[in-house]
Write a protein that holds these residues in place. Structure first.
Motif, short mmCIF file in Angstrom:
data_model
loop_
_atom_site.label_atom_id
_atom_site.label_comp_id
_atom_site.label_asym_id
_atom_site.label_seq_id
_atom_site.Cartn_x
_atom_site.Cartn_y
_atom_site.Cartn_z
N ILE A 256 0.82 -1.20 0.00
CA ILE A 256 0.00 0.00 0.00
C ILE A 256 0.87 1.27 0.00
O ILE A 256 0.39 2.37 -0.18
CB ILE A 256 -0.98 -0.01 1.19
CG1 ILE A 256 -2.18 0.86 0.90
CG2 ILE A 256 -0.28 0.34 2.48
CD1 ILE A 256 -3.09 0.32 -0.17
N PHE B 12 -12.58 -0.55 2.82
CA PHE B 12 -11.38 0.28 2.67
C PHE B 12 -11.30 1.37 3.72
O PHE B 12 -10.20 1.80 4.10
CB PHE B 12 -11.31 0.88 1.26
CG PHE B 12 -12.25 2.04 1.03
CD1 PHE B 12 -11.85 3.34 1.27
CD2 PHE B 12 -13.54 1.83 0.57
CE1 PHE B 12 -12.70 4.41 1.05
CE2 PHE B 12 -14.40 2.89 0.34
CZ PHE B 12 -13.98 4.19 0.59
N VAL C 95 -8.37 -0.19 -4.38
CA VAL C 95 -8.73 -1.23 -3.42
C VAL C 95 -9.98 -0.80 -2.66
O VAL C 95 -9.96 0.21 -1.95
CB VAL C 95 -7.58 -1.49 -2.43
CG1 VAL C 95 -8.00 -2.53 -1.39
CG2 VAL C 95 -6.33 -1.95 -3.17
N PRO D 231 -6.63 -8.20 -2.11
CA PRO D 231 -7.41 -6.97 -2.30
C PRO D 231 -8.62 -7.22 -3.18
O PRO D 231 -8.59 -8.06 -4.08
CB PRO D 231 -6.41 -6.06 -3.02
CG PRO D 231 -5.55 -7.00 -3.81
CD PRO D 231 -5.42 -8.23 -2.96
N LEU E 273 -5.65 2.85 -2.23
CA LEU E 273 -6.95 2.62 -1.59
C LEU E 273 -7.99 3.54 -2.21
O LEU E 273 -7.67 4.65 -2.66
CB LEU E 273 -6.87 2.90 -0.09
CG LEU E 273 -6.14 1.88 0.79
CD1 LEU E 273 -6.12 2.37 2.23
CD2 LEU E 273 -6.78 0.51 0.71
N THR F 28 -10.29 -10.03 -7.61
CA THR F 28 -9.38 -10.36 -6.52
C THR F 28 -8.14 -11.02 -7.09
O THR F 28 -8.20 -11.78 -8.05
CB THR F 28 -10.02 -11.30 -5.48
OG1 THR F 28 -10.20 -12.60 -6.06
CG2 THR F 28 -11.35 -10.77 -5.01
N MET G 209 -10.58 -5.81 1.56
CA MET G 209 -9.60 -6.88 1.71
C MET G 209 -10.29 -8.16 2.14
O MET G 209 -11.06 -8.17 3.11
CB MET G 209 -8.53 -6.50 2.73
CG MET G 209 -7.45 -7.56 2.93
SD MET G 209 -6.17 -7.04 4.11
CE MET G 209 -7.10 -7.04 5.66
N LEU H 245 -10.45 -5.31 -5.96
CA LEU H 245 -10.11 -4.19 -6.83
C LEU H 245 -11.30 -3.78 -7.68
O LEU H 245 -11.96 -4.62 -8.31
CB LEU H 245 -8.95 -4.57 -7.75
CG LEU H 245 -7.61 -4.85 -7.08
CD1 LEU H 245 -6.61 -5.36 -8.12
CD2 LEU H 245 -7.07 -3.62 -6.38
#
Length: 240
Positions: A46, A192, A170, A162, A102, A116, A173, A164
């Motif tokens: 990140i 997020f 992102v 993540p 993020l 993912t 998770m 996406l």
């Protein structure tokens, strides 16, 4: 690092995949592992030195390492963990090749297509795997607002992957899955906003203007998204 390629998710991870939030660390006894026992999960970068993964991935680990094809193995240290949202920040000394942004704003993403990337069932293959689905619910099990529900298939070892958006951001998770004979693809991810709050709690600032993976003006296709994001994904290996 002495963390071998045959690392595998422990039996407890198999059980977690059958239960959903009942298996979250806050609602169960601490994991008991034997000395030398190994298991795996997924993490994503990140920023240039920090990665996110699940708390239950690194729980009770005496040694944590990360691995990516074409990169040297690296040892990682836990910076901060949050049992309540099953999240943890780990840090490496050497700069990471790329990282993921993020999401920056909260919108109603119900029905949004998500992708993912992770390392499920690494005892069968250590290669990065991609699955796709949609955001099927805006809360988790028992309407838990910390989580969202999604349909992309996951397996033990996917924890820490993540979620996406097609922009490359992102949105969540991967943490857990609910498996029942009358339910399919009921999977859950921490939102997020909580991941951002975890970084803020650790005093780590995320400068969106310097993200390596800039948000594109047009949505990416799944192959484009995979190609652009894969260098930020790492196999996490833990040893008790």
């Amino acid at each position: 690092m002495q963390v071998s390629l045959d690392m595998h998710p422990p039996d407890i991870m198999q059980a977690q995949a059958q239960q959903c939030n009942h298996a979250h660390p806050e609602t169960r006894s601490p994991r008991q592992v034997q000395s030398g026992e190994t298991w795996t999960g997924t993490a994503f970068a990140i920023d240039s030195h920090h990665l996110l993964t699940c708390y239950h991935v690194i729980e009770s680990a005496a040694l944590i390492g990360i691995r990516q094809q074409g990169q040297p193995d690296r040892e990682a240290q836990v910076v901060l963990s949050d049992i309540g949202c099953d999240s943890a920040i780990i840090r490496v000394s050497d700069p990471l090749p790329s990282y993921l942004p993020l999401a920056q704003r909260c919108t109603d993403n119900l029905g949004e297509t998500i992708t993912t990337l992770g390392f499920p069932l690494s005892e069968l293959s250590s290669q990065l795997q991609v699955t796709q689905g949609c955001i099927s619910g805006l809360t988790g099990f028992d309407d838990d607002i910390r989580y969202m529900q999604f349909t992309a298939p996951i397996q033990p070892g996917s924890s820490g992957s993540p979620l996406l958006l097609s922009t490359g951001e992102v949105i969540g998770m991967v943490t857990s899955s609910f498996v029942h004979e009358q339910a399919q693809n009921m999977n859950y991810a921490v939102k997020f906003q909580l991941l951002s709050a975890l970084f803020a709690s650790a005093g780590i600032g995320l400068d969106s203007s310097s993200d390596i993976l800039h948000t594109p003006s047009a949505p990416l296709t799944t192959p484009q998204l995979s190609k652009k994001s894969r260098s930020a994904l790492w196999l996490v290996g833990c040893q008790g």
